[in-house]
Design an enzyme around this catalytic site. Sequence first.
Site, PDB file in Angstrom:
ATOM      1  N   SER A 168     -52.663  53.546 -16.620  1.00 53.09           N
ATOM      2  CA  SER A 168     -51.876  52.540 -15.893  1.00 53.09           C
ATOM      3  C   SER A 168     -50.418  52.695 -16.283  1.00 53.09           C
ATOM      4  CB  SER A 168     -52.358  51.136 -16.256  1.00 53.09           C
ATOM      5  OG  SER A 168     -51.444  50.155 -15.819  1.00 53.09           O
ATOM      6  N   TYR A 213     -54.749  45.113 -23.254  1.00 53.62           N
ATOM      7  CA  TYR A 213     -54.959  45.928 -22.053  1.00 53.62           C
ATOM      8  C   TYR A 213     -53.948  47.069 -21.983  1.00 53.62           C
ATOM      9  CZ  TYR A 213     -55.085  47.346 -17.183  1.00 53.62           C
ATOM     10  OH  TYR A 213     -55.167  48.104 -16.034  1.00 53.62           O
TER      11      TYR A 213
END
Length: 215
Positions: free
Chosen positions: A52, A94
């Site tokens: 990401s 995350y």
Amino acid sequence: MCNAGVQIVSGTRYTEDGFEMTFGVNHLGHFLLVNLLLPQLSDPSRIVFVSSDTHNPETNTGMPHPNYQDANALAFGTGDDNQMDIRTLGRVRYTTSKLCNLLCSYELSRRLQKQQSKITVNAFNPGLMLDTKLSRDYSESERSALRATLSASILEQSRDSQVMGRALARLILDPALLMVTGRYFDGLKEIPSSDESYDEQKAVELWETSVGLTL
């Protein structure tokens, strides 16, 4: 394609093996799966880790920066900043796990190249996709509040999951990428990842600790 991912903001959870769940699902599960499958993969094969752009502090994503200390601290949640509220902490976990995806991808690529293997390993950024269930741990009010914190420029860059699915499939299927390895793709475009993601010392530490945790 290593594509499993969770973002947990409602509290600390652990896998059945006792690992902090974000690190366990987003990194350790992929690490173990790939290592179990490697003996079964023939030349040429391709491995893709879905990372990401939130791993990169230089990218404006609206997410907090990753905080990589060492893999054991991440695995057991012992290096957490106790001053953070649980939602922010969950988001840091995350983004840090997405950095781990890149460190792992690059380290595996280097190891396979040293073995003169034709198995390639790359990483992929699908970008912000509002039509997935990654935010399923958020309440509806929390999702609304999160969207309110994102600038219009970030929201304008959101992507369709089906379009990004095709871009991900390209890394597995496109003949032009047959021998491309150790790279990072933002959708269809190859780009540099963060400076930290190229830290080979951190990558080796993550790899060797992950071996001890899983194999």
